[in-house]
Structures are given as structure tokens and as C-alpha cells.
Design a protein around this motif. Structure first.
Motif, PDB file in Angstrom:
ATOM      1  N   ASP A 161      -7.307 -38.877 -38.071  1.00 21.10           N
ATOM      2  CA  ASP A 161      -7.249 -38.147 -39.344  1.00 21.10           C
ATOM      3  C   ASP A 161      -5.845 -38.226 -39.943  1.00 21.10           C
ATOM      4  O   ASP A 161      -5.687 -38.411 -41.154  1.00 21.10           O
ATOM      5  N   LEU A 162      -4.828 -38.098 -39.100  1.00 17.08           N
ATOM      6  CA  LEU A 162      -3.451 -38.175 -39.608  1.00 17.08           C
ATOM      7  C   LEU A 162      -3.187 -39.566 -40.185  1.00 17.08           C
ATOM      8  O   LEU A 162      -2.566 -39.702 -41.245  1.00 17.08           O
ATOM      9  N   ASP A 214      -5.337 -41.522 -41.562  1.00 11.36           N
ATOM     10  CA  ASP A 214      -6.026 -41.575 -42.866  1.00 11.36           C
ATOM     11  C   ASP A 214      -5.222 -40.845 -43.946  1.00 11.36           C
ATOM     12  O   ASP A 214      -5.088 -41.334 -45.073  1.00 11.36           O
ATOM     13  N   VAL A 215      -4.721 -39.658 -43.607  1.00  7.69           N
ATOM     14  CA  VAL A 215      -3.952 -38.886 -44.591  1.00  7.69           C
ATOM     15  C   VAL A 215      -2.709 -39.668 -45.016  1.00  7.69           C
ATOM     16  O   VAL A 215      -2.416 -39.808 -46.207  1.00  7.69           O
TER      17      VAL A 215
END
Lengths: 138, 138, 138
Positions: free
Chosen positions: B62-63, B65-66
Motif C-alpha cells: 500500500d505504501l 502504491d501511495v
């Protein structure tokens, strides 16, 4: 244990400007007489940040562009309604940049990687500013 | 006062990869003989970062992707016009991640919260890299 | 060398809330008897962050807005498929905020700039949380 406290004085001619302060920090480390320790490089302000990056000035421009996209000048900020300086983006960019760094000191020198450069990112300049270097060690 | 300096050696097989280095840092702390102090965990590079987060590998994705959304690969970066490695996004992501951490050492151990995990985020890998662990205390 | 370790206990009434903890950190510094040193202010969690900014509460709201834009609640996060707390954005915002700070201690006091305020940013609150203050020096 030994400790040292020195201020680096800065004044930018632009509102936003990123300045290489590696030499100034190295000088404080040499002058401290501390062989092994940790050096905190800490802006005394909340609209500027110190960070470590590559020794390429084009990259400092890229960082400014990225921050301008993340914290757009044309956004609506509550801070700008209460503070006459209207510098909300300056504070918010400094917060995203991490504000300060802690650097290793080994054998009396800053123990940096080959291309590592210490930058002072000013987001609300044209005024005198100070970066504190506090080193503890022995 | 005591101090210790150890390098953790890493080499990722991907350009971008996030690696759990908690065990390696713990080993340096145990070996240091330092009971009470501060441990700086510091990448010797400017295209990688060390950060603390939850012990959930889905969150590392997720990090990534961010960060990919904040610093898009398809953006235009001055650094890529001057540096043949064309790794502007690697440096910029490392800067946004905060680069290094300082961790508490108490009773000879890393004094972390229950789920806290130390991650090395590589943004320009497939080459040998080093993370310095510098601990001072007594 | 001296060291001190104290926990600041916090419990927010909102899921997301930014709290001024300057006074609490100052109290730990005074109580430590340490004159010259470094103070690590470190959340024992991965869904909260400590940062330094201006003493203006409207700015804390602006930071929340910026982070909400960078890590949108309606995004798709892998962490939310594996963790029943579905708090991916809490962890990701904490990572972007830098998680912890290291502050200078001089002549027995926090050596802060005029408007500098220490904030605890809670991104997954309504539960008891702890911020560790670890000071080393002499």
C-alpha cells in the motif's frame, strides 16, 4: 560525555529556496572535538526543513515541484485566514519533508554515504533563519 | 559513554522492494553492550529510506502504491535529464519517507511498540546497499 | 551519561485528532535532570506520529486535509482486506508524517524555536496510546 551547540545562520533571497549546508555542518562537527556521536541538525523554524539527498541541484528543483503538487499554492487553507503571513503551504511542505535529521559522527567526522548532501529547504524565506546543530558523544 | 557502528548489508533483486530489517537491527543492539541509549538506523544512500510501520506486508505494498501516486514514474523530472540512472523518483520517494529513524534502546533491547517493525525501503535496487546502525549510550 | 525513559499516556475521543503535547514533553525534560542532550519523542504505535509545527490549531486542520488528499479514505488498500481494523490510511498517514522527532535539550530545557509546538497526530484513536520520551545526555 561531550556536547556542542552551534547555530548556522541563513538568509535566503527567495521565498522558497533549497540550500546545501553540508560544509557548514561539517565545520561544526570538526570544531566540536567529538569523535563518536550523533548530530541533530534542526531548523529553529516550522516553515523550513533539513533533509539528506543526492548532490544534484536539479533534484532540489524536482522536490520543489513534487511538494508544490502535493500542497498546491491555490488550495484553501484555514491557517491563511488567521495568519497575516498566509504561509500555510510553507508549514505543510516542511512537515512533509520531515523537518530535521540526525546524522552519524564517526572518528570526528560526519559519517555520510558517498553522494549524501545536507539540504536546508526554506519555504518562507527572505528573513534571517537559524539551524541548530546539537552534537552529543565523546 | 559507549558507542557502536555496524553496517547492515542488503541487496534487493527488484528495483523497488521493502524489506523487514528488524532482526538485523536487534542483533546490532544486542552486540553493542549498550543498555540505555539511542540507535540511529541510517541508509548510506539517497534512494532508499528506513521507516517504522506495522508488521503487515500488505501495508508495504500500500505504501508503494501511495508513493507511486505522489511521485508518478511518468512525471517530468530535471534529474533524469542530467543523470543517466534516471532515478529521480527513487530519490524523491526516499525524501518523502523520511530517510532514517532514531529508535530507543532500553535495558539492552530495542524499545519498540508491540507491532512495530523496521523496514528498509529500496527505491533503486539490484545493487549492494548499506544501512548504518550507530548507537550511543551506556 | 544519564538517561531517562517516560511514557506520556494519551486517549483521543476521535478517530483522528491532533493534540499539543509540548507541555508533557517539557515536564519529562525538567524531571530528567539532564542538562545537555537529545530527546527522542517516539509513539509506541504505527498509526500515529509526532511532529513539530507552528502553534496554530488551524494549521493542524490544514495538515489533516492535506493528508486526506494524499491518502484518500476511499482508496483501495490491501491492508484493509487482511486487517479487520481496516485502518490502512492511519498507518500510511503516520508514515508520511515521519512518525517521531528528536529534539535538542540545552541547559535543562527543550531548545525549541519561538513558535515550535510538539504535536501528537492520532490517526486511529479512541484507544489508550503511549508516547515514549527517551532522553540521553548529562
Amino acid at each position: 560525555m561531550k556536547s556542542t551547540r552551534e547555530l548556522i545562520h541563513l538568509e535566503t533571497s527567495e521565498k522558497e529556496e533549497i540550500v546545501n549546508i553540508t560544509r557548514e555542518v561539517m565545520k561544526v562537527v570538526s570544531g566540536s572535538g567529538i569523535g563518536e556521536g550523533l548530530a541533530l541538525v534542526y531548523p529553529m523554524h516550522t516553515s523550513s526543513a533539513v533533509y539528506v539527498s543526492d548532490s544534484d541541484t536539479s533534484l532540489t528543483e524536482d522536490l520543489r515541484d513534487v511538494l508544490a503538487a502535493l500542497v498546491p499554492e491555490e488550495g484553501r487553507y484555514r491557517h491563511n485566514e488567521t495568519d497575516h503571513k498566509r504561509n500555510a503551504t510553507s508549514h505543510l511542505k516542511a512537515a512533509l519533508c520531515g523537518h530535521h535529521v540526525v546524522l552519524p559522527v564517526t572518528e570526528g567526522r560526519l559519517d555520510l554515504g558517498t553522494y549524501q548532501t545536507i539540504y536546508y529547504a526554506e519555504f518562507d524565506g527572505t528573513r534571517p533563519k537559524e539551524v541548530l546543530v546539537k552534537i552529543i558523544g565523546e
